[in-house]
Each structure stands twice: as C-alpha cells, then as structure tokens.
Scaffold this active site. Sequence first.
Site, PDB file in Angstrom:
ATOM      1  N   ASP A  57      43.337  -5.905  20.773  1.00 32.59           N
ATOM      2  CA  ASP A  57      43.005  -4.488  20.903  1.00 32.59           C
ATOM      3  C   ASP A  57      41.859  -4.269  21.882  1.00 32.59           C
ATOM      4  OD1 ASP A  57      41.116  -5.692  19.278  1.00 32.59           O
ATOM      5  OD2 ASP A  57      41.558  -4.499  17.501  1.00 32.59           O
ATOM      6  N   ASN A  90      38.041  -2.001   5.291  1.00 27.82           N
ATOM      7  CA  ASN A  90      39.065  -1.080   4.782  1.00 27.82           C
ATOM      8  C   ASN A  90      40.473  -1.676   4.874  1.00 27.82           C
ATOM      9  OD1 ASN A  90      39.626  -0.994   7.493  1.00 27.82           O
ATOM     10  ND2 ASN A  90      39.404   1.222   7.734  1.00 27.82           N
ATOM     11  N   HIS A 113      41.926  -2.982   7.613  1.00 32.54           N
ATOM     12  CA  HIS A 113      42.622  -2.916   8.902  1.00 32.54           C
ATOM     13  C   HIS A 113      42.732  -4.300   9.537  1.00 32.54           C
ATOM     14  CE1 HIS A 113      38.658  -1.958  11.317  1.00 32.54           C
ATOM     15  NE2 HIS A 113      38.885  -3.254  11.331  1.00 32.54           N
ATOM     16  N   GLU A 141      44.850   1.026  11.086  1.00 37.63           N
ATOM     17  CA  GLU A 141      44.018   1.557  10.013  1.00 37.63           C
ATOM     18  C   GLU A 141      44.875   1.980   8.822  1.00 37.63           C
ATOM     19  OE1 GLU A 141      40.880   1.269  10.275  1.00 37.63           O
ATOM     20  OE2 GLU A 141      40.017   2.210  12.037  1.00 37.63           O
TER      21      GLU A 141
HETATM   22  C1  F6R Z   1      38.851  -7.030  16.508  1.00 38.98           C
HETATM   23  C2  F6R Z   1      39.673  -6.350  15.533  1.00 38.98           C
HETATM   24  C3  F6R Z   1      39.164  -5.872  14.220  1.00 38.98           C
HETATM   25  C4  F6R Z   1      38.195  -6.849  13.541  1.00 38.98           C
HETATM   26  C5  F6R Z   1      37.735  -6.307  12.204  1.00 38.98           C
HETATM   27  C6  F6R Z   1      36.702  -7.199  11.560  1.00 38.98           C
HETATM   28  O1  F6R Z   1      39.582  -7.345  17.664  1.00 38.98           O
HETATM   29  O2  F6R Z   1      40.803  -6.133  15.814  1.00 38.98           O
HETATM   30  O3  F6R Z   1      40.259  -5.621  13.377  1.00 38.98           O
HETATM   31  O4  F6R Z   1      38.828  -8.086  13.376  1.00 38.98           O
HETATM   32  O5  F6R Z   1      37.189  -5.027  12.368  1.00 38.98           O
HETATM   33  O6  F6R Z   1      35.542  -7.160  12.326  1.00 38.98           O
HETATM   34  P1  F6R Z   1      34.293  -8.122  12.011  1.00 38.98           P
HETATM   35  O7  F6R Z   1      34.754  -9.511  12.316  1.00 38.98           O
HETATM   36  O8  F6R Z   1      33.228  -7.648  12.951  1.00 38.98           O
HETATM   37  O9  F6R Z   1      33.978  -7.927  10.586  1.00 38.98           O
END
Ligand code: F6R
Length: 241
Positions: free
Chosen positions: A67, A136, A138, A143
């Site tokens: 992403d 959450n 995702h 989401e």
């Molecule tokens: C990042 C992504 C997000 C993260 C998620 C966890 O490319 O797609 O889904 O993997 O938000 O983020 P952290 O590792 O910062 O807790």
Amino acid sequence: MEYIICKNYEEVSLLGAAILAKQINKNPKSILGLATGSTPVGMYKKLVEMHKKSGLDFSEVKTFNLDEYYPIKKSNDQSYDYFMRDNLFSHINIKKENIHLPNGESSDPDKECAAYEKMIADAGGVDIQVLGIGVNGHVGFNEPENELKLATHLTGLTKNTIEVNSRFFKKIEDVPTKALTMGMGTINKAKSILLLITGKSKAPVVKKLFSGVVTTAVPASFLHLHPDVTVLLDEAAAELL
Ligand code: F6R
C-alpha cells in the site's frame, strides 16, 4: 493458519528475516510482497545485516508493496516509498526496476490500481507476502467495513487508523486520509503469507483473529481462508490467547 509465539520483538524479527532469506535462497528470483509500519522494521534490519555479512542476494528479487498513502509525493518522508528506501532498499542490492509500490503520485488512482494488480499477475504472483495488522484488524489498508474489496483499490482511512498513524506525522491534519492498497483478494492470491504481530496493543485484535470466525469487522480474519499463513507473535501480542 499456523502461529509461532516468540519471546520478544527481536526474536520475531530474526525468525521473519530467516523465513524470507530461506525463500530467497531457495528461489533467487522470488517475488516478495512487503509491508511498512513499525512491526517489520526490525526484520528489515536483519535482512540488511544478512545481505552485508553473509551476502544474501537481492539482485534478482522483485518486490511489491502492499500500500501507499494517496495522494503523496515519493519525496515525502512519510510516504511508504521513502520508508522502504530508508529501511531496506537503499541498503541491499535490489535493482530499482524490480521495486514496486502503488504510485501515490498518480493522477488517475483507479487506473494505477488496475495496472498494479496486472503487474503483480504478470510477474507471476507474490511468493511470500509480509503483513502487519492494525489494532482494528486491518491488513494493508483494508479497513473494517461492511464489504471488503478484492482487488487493489483507492480507499479512505478510518478515524482510528488516522489517529494511530499520526504518531509519525507532525500533526494529525498532516496524515493523508486516503490510500492505495492491495485488496483482500490480492493478498490472498500470494502463495504464502507471513503475518508479524508484536506488542501489547495488538493483544485484543489477536484474540479476535483467533476467535474462530471470519468477519469484515476484522479484515485479517479472511487470512484464515488462505492455505499457507504463518503468524509470528511475540509474547506481549499473544498474552490474551
Ligand atoms: C503497512 C500496512 C499496515 C500496517 C499496520 C500495522 O504497509 O499495510 O496495515 O501493517 O497498520 O502497523 P504497525 O506495524 O505500525 O503496527
């Protein structure tokens, strides 16, 4: 879905790097799906070390990131493009033309998403997709919503994700409200998946993930439908299991 509980972040990072290195050594032309966020940073550090000390070779490896914020300039130090260069790509011998991220600078996001999806398919599909999970539930920027999109698409970020991600920005207003993301279908097309989950803040979502249901309220739960998922957890993230 198999899971392995490691002692701490360091061990998750080491094991994650060892799994990716094994894949690259088995097939030097591997196609890696990569994630940003804080969780994989330690694993990327280990991979850089393996490249520098033991010659782990990325010269034929291709990467597709999950992403990117939208819109965002690649030069913005909060773009995922910048993050990946800073944490991994500038320190290994990967070829520039083998690196792919959804383009946050594109003037036509729908066209960009369709082209990205096709590029992954044309390359032969992702061999191993690295994922993190949001508090959450995702994955990528898929989401919790009533419906989840299958293919790469432009999406809005939830209030919760904007708040959580604001830790990287000067002020919350600077956090982009949209992103380009692989869909749940794109993710589940990867031949294998490596989900990294660390820290106490993720313990409640880990409990939901392993509650035995698939629900769009926890997008990561759709990974249960994939035949080859390994989840690496540290003890803090696993404390409610
Ligand atoms: C990042 C992504 C997000 C993260 C998620 C966890 O490319 O797609 O889904 O993997 O938000 O983020 P952290 O590792 O910062 O807790």
